[in-house]
Write an enzyme that holds these catalytic residues in place. Structure first.
Site, short mmCIF file in Angstrom:
data_model
loop_
_atom_site.label_atom_id
_atom_site.label_comp_id
_atom_site.label_asym_id
_atom_site.label_seq_id
_atom_site.Cartn_x
_atom_site.Cartn_y
_atom_site.Cartn_z
N CYS A 113 -2.59 -0.13 14.05
CA CYS A 113 -2.56 -0.14 12.58
C CYS A 113 -1.46 0.79 12.07
CB CYS A 113 -3.94 0.22 12.00
SG CYS A 113 -4.06 -0.16 10.23
N HIS A 198 -7.66 -3.34 14.35
CA HIS A 198 -8.37 -2.17 14.86
C HIS A 198 -9.32 -2.57 15.99
CE1 HIS A 198 -7.30 1.12 12.09
NE2 HIS A 198 -7.21 0.19 11.16
N GLU A 200 -10.56 -0.69 18.11
CA GLU A 200 -11.50 0.42 18.32
C GLU A 200 -12.65 0.42 17.33
OE1 GLU A 200 -8.83 2.18 15.11
OE2 GLU A 200 -8.80 0.57 16.61
#
Length: 251
Positions: A113, A198, A200
């Site tokens: 990002c 993202h 994660e």
């Protein structure tokens, strides 16, 4: 690159309260992702959640601390609420550090990002506002290289951005695109791998951010409600983590 991989997580922001309580900083969020990705590769003799990775975290915003390059094999840049095109001193210092990493041939770098956007800026590509917010789980169309690396025909990832990288350097391969963002990832063999999304994030992490930004008036009701409809959808974060680790292990 052979394990153990010395991975420096450069934390470019601080998580919100619930996420911070569970993981600490974003380095902790990425540690959980990389451990899941390593175990999913099913290569326990080479790398796993228990073997082959030495992860350190570095607060580059408040402390402006960085690892010495000779002490790391991998640098990862996390996401951030900040704008990658701003000229705050810590952002300029981060861009300079990334340029130093790019100038050598041993250390590999991953950007996610904001980190993806900082890599773009460091490589001389325009980074600026896009056409609007891209949030929650979104489908990403993959290039041929993206399909090869992620081992999927399409990718579903959490998103939380309105800034984009415009274009790609001539020696860099683009990994994918979406209707809102023409550059969803970049790759240079043995050197660079980025994603705009993202991997994660989890449902609770994304939900906490969306609720906070809706409460602050950053997201209007329609944007928030649309995002909440998809926040529980399947996402391919672990598949991206597997691709990151394969990238780090490739010759």
């Amino acid at each position: 690159m052979k394990p153990p991989l010395r991975i420096a997580m450069l934390e470019c922001d601080t998580p919100l309260l619930k996420t911070r309580g569970k993981y600490g900083g974003y380095g902790g969020v990425f540690k959980a992702l990389f451990e899941a990705g390593a175990d999913a590769l099913n290569m326990p003799d080479v790398i796993s959640s228990k073997k082959g990775m030495e992860i350190t975290t570095w607060d580059v915003v408040n402390s402006e601390l960085y690892p010495k390059l000779e002490n790391v094999d991998v640098v990862l840049l996390t996401g951030s609420k900040s704008n990658a095109f701003d000229n705050d001193p810590w952002i300029l210092k981060l861009v300079d550090f990334v340029k130093d990493v790019l100038a050598q041939d041993r250390i590999r770098i991953i950007g996610v990002c904001f980190g993806h956007q900082i890599l773009g800026r460091a490589m001389g590509v325009k980074v600026d506002r896009g056409s609007g917010w891209e949030i929650s789980v979104c489908e990403i169309n993959l290039s041929a290289k993206g399909k090869e690396l992620f081992k999927k025909d399409k990718l579903n990832l959490y998103q939380m951005h309105r800034d984009i990288v415009y274009g790609c350097p001539s020696d860099v391969e683009e990994l994918g695109w979406s209707p809102t963002c023409s550059n969803q990832g970049m790759y240079v063999k043995g050197k660079v791998m980025t994603v705009q999304g993202h991997p994660e994030f989890t449902n609770p992490i994304e939900t906490e951010i969306m609720e906070a930004r809706h409460g602050q008036g950053i997201f209007d009701d329609a944007t928030f409600e649309d995002g909440m409809k998809r926040v529980g959808s399947h996402h391919d974060g672990v598949a991206v983590a597997q691709a990151f680790i394969r990238f780090l292990l490739e010759d």
